[in-house]
Design a protein around this motif. Structure first.
Motif, PDB file in Angstrom:
ATOM      1  N   LEU A 193     -18.522  -7.939   4.945  1.00  0.00           N
ATOM      2  CA  LEU A 193     -18.131  -6.334   5.152  1.00  0.00           C
ATOM      3  C   LEU A 193     -16.683  -6.223   4.945  1.00  0.00           C
ATOM      4  CD1 LEU A 193     -20.488  -5.302   8.245  1.00  0.00           C
ATOM      5  CD2 LEU A 193     -20.746  -4.641   5.951  1.00  0.00           C
ATOM      6  N   GLY A 194     -15.944  -7.169   5.554  1.00  0.00           N
ATOM      7  CA  GLY A 194     -14.446  -7.011   5.401  1.00  0.00           C
ATOM      8  C   GLY A 194     -14.216  -7.055   3.929  1.00  0.00           C
ATOM      9  N   GLU A 195     -14.661  -7.910   3.139  1.00  0.00           N
ATOM     10  CA  GLU A 195     -14.667  -8.079   1.698  1.00  0.00           C
ATOM     11  C   GLU A 195     -14.878  -6.779   1.023  1.00  0.00           C
ATOM     12  OE1 GLU A 195     -12.833 -10.308   0.101  1.00  0.00           O
ATOM     13  OE2 GLU A 195     -12.373 -11.153   1.972  1.00  0.00           O
ATOM     14  N   GLN A 196     -16.199  -6.241   1.454  1.00  0.00           N
ATOM     15  CA  GLN A 196     -16.643  -4.776   0.873  1.00  0.00           C
ATOM     16  C   GLN A 196     -15.506  -3.802   1.104  1.00  0.00           C
ATOM     17  OE1 GLN A 196     -20.579  -4.019   1.962  1.00  0.00           O
ATOM     18  NE2 GLN A 196     -21.396  -6.069   1.258  1.00  0.00           N
ATOM     19  N   ILE A 197     -14.995  -3.605   2.228  1.00  0.00           N
ATOM     20  CA  ILE A 197     -13.993  -2.629   2.547  1.00  0.00           C
ATOM     21  C   ILE A 197     -12.874  -2.705   1.865  1.00  0.00           C
ATOM     22  CG2 ILE A 197     -12.454  -1.598   4.523  1.00  0.00           C
ATOM     23  CD1 ILE A 197     -15.519  -1.066   4.734  1.00  0.00           C
ATOM     24  N   LEU A 198     -12.485  -4.025   1.556  1.00  0.00           N
ATOM     25  CA  LEU A 198     -11.148  -4.416   0.826  1.00  0.00           C
ATOM     26  C   LEU A 198     -11.356  -3.719  -0.687  1.00  0.00           C
ATOM     27  CD1 LEU A 198      -9.851  -7.588   2.123  1.00  0.00           C
ATOM     28  CD2 LEU A 198      -8.897  -5.309   2.277  1.00  0.00           C
ATOM     29  N   HIS A 199     -12.777  -4.205  -1.238  1.00  0.00           N
ATOM     30  CA  HIS A 199     -13.001  -3.838  -2.504  1.00  0.00           C
ATOM     31  C   HIS A 199     -13.074  -2.438  -2.671  1.00  0.00           C
ATOM     32  CE1 HIS A 199     -15.213  -5.044  -6.217  1.00  0.00           C
ATOM     33  NE2 HIS A 199     -15.841  -3.876  -6.207  1.00  0.00           N
ATOM     34  N   VAL A 200     -13.659  -1.378  -1.792  1.00  0.00           N
ATOM     35  CA  VAL A 200     -13.635   0.076  -1.794  1.00  0.00           C
ATOM     36  C   VAL A 200     -12.280   0.662  -1.633  1.00  0.00           C
ATOM     37  CG1 VAL A 200     -14.510   2.069  -0.621  1.00  0.00           C
ATOM     38  CG2 VAL A 200     -16.203  -0.082  -0.786  1.00  0.00           C
ATOM     39  N   LEU A 201     -11.546  -0.181  -1.065  1.00  0.00           N
ATOM     40  CA  LEU A 201     -10.041   0.424  -0.683  1.00  0.00           C
ATOM     41  C   LEU A 201      -9.618   0.328  -2.123  1.00  0.00           C
ATOM     42  CD1 LEU A 201      -9.246  -0.582   2.602  1.00  0.00           C
ATOM     43  CD2 LEU A 201      -9.514   1.457   2.022  1.00  0.00           C
ATOM     44  N   ARG A 202      -9.554  -0.857  -2.604  1.00  0.00           N
ATOM     45  CA  ARG A 202      -8.915  -1.086  -3.962  1.00  0.00           C
ATOM     46  C   ARG A 202      -9.508  -0.019  -5.229  1.00  0.00           C
ATOM     47  NH1 ARG A 202      -8.829  -6.621  -2.449  1.00  0.00           N
ATOM     48  NH2 ARG A 202     -10.970  -6.991  -3.159  1.00  0.00           N
ATOM     49  N   PHE A 203     -10.809   0.085  -5.029  1.00  0.00           N
ATOM     50  CA  PHE A 203     -11.623   1.005  -6.120  1.00  0.00           C
ATOM     51  C   PHE A 203     -10.905   2.360  -5.702  1.00  0.00           C
ATOM     52  CE2 PHE A 203     -14.633   3.966  -7.476  1.00  0.00           C
ATOM     53  CZ  PHE A 203     -15.072   3.460  -8.562  1.00  0.00           C
ATOM     54  N   ILE A 204     -10.689   2.953  -4.595  1.00  0.00           N
ATOM     55  CA  ILE A 204     -10.119   4.333  -4.363  1.00  0.00           C
ATOM     56  C   ILE A 204      -8.761   4.248  -4.711  1.00  0.00           C
ATOM     57  CG2 ILE A 204      -9.394   5.694  -2.473  1.00  0.00           C
ATOM     58  CD1 ILE A 204     -12.077   4.754  -0.696  1.00  0.00           C
ATOM     59  N   ARG A 205      -7.985   3.259  -4.502  1.00  0.00           N
ATOM     60  CA  ARG A 205      -6.713   3.175  -5.016  1.00  0.00           C
ATOM     61  C   ARG A 205      -6.541   3.465  -6.652  1.00  0.00           C
ATOM     62  NH1 ARG A 205      -3.889  -2.401  -4.651  1.00  0.00           N
ATOM     63  NH2 ARG A 205      -5.321  -2.653  -6.499  1.00  0.00           N
ATOM     64  N   ASP A 206      -7.536   2.782  -7.083  1.00  0.00           N
ATOM     65  CA  ASP A 206      -7.304   2.750  -8.595  1.00  0.00           C
ATOM     66  C   ASP A 206      -8.042   3.818  -9.540  1.00  0.00           C
ATOM     67  OD1 ASP A 206      -5.587   0.454  -8.166  1.00  0.00           O
ATOM     68  OD2 ASP A 206      -7.431  -1.063  -8.525  1.00  0.00           O
ATOM     69  N   ASN A 207      -8.874   4.358  -8.677  1.00  0.00           N
ATOM     70  CA  ASN A 207      -9.938   5.253  -9.436  1.00  0.00           C
ATOM     71  C   ASN A 207     -10.506   6.418  -8.909  1.00  0.00           C
ATOM     72  OD1 ASN A 207     -11.061   3.208 -11.501  1.00  0.00           O
ATOM     73  ND2 ASN A 207     -11.323   2.164  -9.527  1.00  0.00           N
ATOM     74  N   ALA A 239      -5.208   4.559   0.875  1.00  0.00           N
ATOM     75  CA  ALA A 239      -6.222   3.414   0.570  1.00  0.00           C
ATOM     76  C   ALA A 239      -4.963   2.036   0.268  1.00  0.00           C
ATOM     77  CB  ALA A 239      -6.951   3.387  -0.460  1.00  0.00           C
ATOM     78  N   ASP A 240      -4.034   2.592  -0.710  1.00  0.00           N
ATOM     79  CA  ASP A 240      -2.807   1.855  -0.990  1.00  0.00           C
ATOM     80  C   ASP A 240      -2.104   1.167   0.311  1.00  0.00           C
ATOM     81  OD1 ASP A 240      -1.091   0.505  -2.929  1.00  0.00           O
ATOM     82  OD2 ASP A 240       0.365   2.005  -2.310  1.00  0.00           O
ATOM     83  N   ALA A 241      -1.799   2.151   1.061  1.00  0.00           N
ATOM     84  CA  ALA A 241      -1.030   1.893   2.486  1.00  0.00           C
ATOM     85  C   ALA A 241      -1.937   0.838   3.304  1.00  0.00           C
ATOM     86  CB  ALA A 241      -0.813   3.025   3.407  1.00  0.00           C
ATOM     87  N   SER A 242      -3.236   0.807   3.404  1.00  0.00           N
ATOM     88  CA  SER A 242      -4.082   0.163   4.134  1.00  0.00           C
ATOM     89  C   SER A 242      -4.047  -1.225   3.427  1.00  0.00           C
ATOM     90  CB  SER A 242      -5.547   0.565   4.101  1.00  0.00           C
ATOM     91  OG  SER A 242      -5.650   1.618   4.876  1.00  0.00           O
ATOM     92  N   LEU A 243      -4.115  -1.304   2.107  1.00  0.00           N
ATOM     93  CA  LEU A 243      -4.089  -2.797   1.469  1.00  0.00           C
ATOM     94  C   LEU A 243      -2.863  -3.496   1.756  1.00  0.00           C
ATOM     95  CD1 LEU A 243      -5.931  -1.506  -1.919  1.00  0.00           C
ATOM     96  CD2 LEU A 243      -6.816  -3.199  -0.042  1.00  0.00           C
ATOM     97  N   ARG A 244      -1.768  -2.842   2.248  1.00  0.00           N
ATOM     98  CA  ARG A 244      -0.576  -3.470   2.277  1.00  0.00           C
ATOM     99  C   ARG A 244      -0.688  -4.272   3.661  1.00  0.00           C
ATOM    100  NH1 ARG A 244       2.871  -2.171  -1.847  1.00  0.00           N
ATOM    101  NH2 ARG A 244       2.239  -0.655  -3.254  1.00  0.00           N
ATOM    102  N   LYS A 245      -1.551  -3.588   4.797  1.00  0.00           N
ATOM    103  CA  LYS A 245      -1.513  -4.200   5.995  1.00  0.00           C
ATOM    104  C   LYS A 245      -1.843  -5.664   6.076  1.00  0.00           C
ATOM    105  CE  LYS A 245      -0.196  -0.092   7.678  1.00  0.00           C
ATOM    106  NZ  LYS A 245       1.063   0.188   8.140  1.00  0.00           N
ATOM    107  N   GLU A 246      -1.559  -6.323   7.070  1.00  0.00           N
ATOM    108  CA  GLU A 246      -1.843  -7.727   7.254  1.00  0.00           C
ATOM    109  C   GLU A 246      -2.935  -7.956   8.216  1.00  0.00           C
ATOM    110  OE1 GLU A 246       1.866  -9.988   7.840  1.00  0.00           O
ATOM    111  OE2 GLU A 246       2.648  -9.458   6.098  1.00  0.00           O
ATOM    112  N   GLN A 247      -3.069  -6.888   9.313  1.00  0.00           N
ATOM    113  CA  GLN A 247      -3.971  -7.170  10.431  1.00  0.00           C
ATOM    114  C   GLN A 247      -5.065  -6.037  10.275  1.00  0.00           C
ATOM    115  OE1 GLN A 247      -3.954  -9.505  12.428  1.00  0.00           O
ATOM    116  NE2 GLN A 247      -1.841 -10.238  11.590  1.00  0.00           N
ATOM    117  N   TRP A 248      -6.304  -6.483  10.451  1.00  0.00           N
ATOM    118  CA  TRP A 248      -7.539  -5.472  10.381  1.00  0.00           C
ATOM    119  C   TRP A 248      -7.214  -4.379  11.284  1.00  0.00           C
ATOM    120  CZ3 TRP A 248     -10.497  -4.280   6.723  1.00  0.00           C
ATOM    121  CH2 TRP A 248     -10.847  -5.339   5.709  1.00  0.00           C
TER     122      TRP A 248
END
Length: 253
Positions: A193-207, A239-248
């Motif tokens: 689920l963590g990888e899926q959330i990161l995947h969705v956040l990257r998709f949101i950032r880019d698309n 989404a971009d800001a979240s992807l820069r965070k180090e802690q869940w």
């Protein structure tokens, strides 16, 4: 040490919508249904739950109980007659207000959206809604929406994205976020689920600003066009800001 999968499971448990939470609304739904049936009888085809609760994507941070009344295809001479007649009938018992396709109803402390729909024919669950802003119509299919979400098999991730949206105080249509999450996960190969959330956040950032989200029940209804451009920009930036965070716990909590 807690894994990211375990952390996501803890977040889901924290915001899980329990059946006890929804019981009071279900009782009110039954009262509304009985009242509408008493007024329309044989004109009605069926009564559906719609919205996030019906699709199994509701969380306890924000949930509602949308109702969709399916009338038979020959119940009214026009969609505007259907909408205005139901508005008038509901207004005899409740404070109501007009929305784009729904009738907002105040029942005690709860706001319930009631959506009148007229079946296209008796062989299908396709139905037309009256659009108050244009005096036009739009096709929907409540069972097809439920089936689409079910077949996508990503309800936990959709719920997590709704929690993320709420925690970051973002405005983005719930149905659009469901479709966006499903589309993002089309190319995700992880069950974590963590990888899926990161995947969705990257998709949101880019698309998110350009992605085309189509209503699975109506290919002419481009859901992404109904989302304000500023809301898309805010989603992208967060989404971009979240992807820069180090802690869940700085991303979703």
């Amino acid at each position: 040490m807690v894994t990211q999968q375990q952390y996501m499971e803890q977040i889901l448990a924290k915001y899980n919508l329990k059946e006890a939470d929804i019981v009071p609304l279900k009782k009110k739904r039954a009262v509304i249904e009985d009242y509408v049936r008493s007024r329309y009888g044989s004109k009605m085809a069926t009564f559906y739950y719609s919205g996030s609760y019906a699709k199994g994507t509701a969380i306890n941070l924000k949930y509602d109980l949308d109702l969709c009344i399916y009338f038979k295809h020959n119940a009214f001479s026009s969609l505007s007659e259907m909408y205005n007649e139901v508005y008038k009938v509901l207004n005899e018992k409740y404070p109501v207000y007009k929305q784009k396709v729904a009738i907002g109803l105040k029942y005690g402390d709860d706001n319930i959206d009631v959506v009148p729909a007229r079946k296209i024919d008796e062989r299908t669950d396709d139905a037309n809604l009256f659009v108050t802003s244009t005096n036009g119509q739009i096709k929907t299919n409540i069972p097809k929406h439920k089936e689409y979400i079910s077949q996508a098999k990503c309800r936990p991730t959709i719920k997590l994205m709704k929690i993320w949206k709420f925690r970051h105080s973002l405005h983005f249509k719930s149905f659009a976020l469901e479709l966006l999450t499903i589309k993002a996960l089309e190319n995700c190969n992880s069950d974590d689920l963590g990888e899926q959330i990161l995947h969705v956040l990257r998709f949101i950032r880019d698309n998110v600003q350009n992605v085309k989200l189509v209503d699975p029940a109506n290919s002419n209804n481009i859901v992404s066009d109904l989302v304000d451009q500023n809301d898309k920009v805010n989603m992208k930036n967060n989404a971009d800001a979240s992807l820069r965070k180090e802690q869940w716990n700085d991303i979703i909590w």
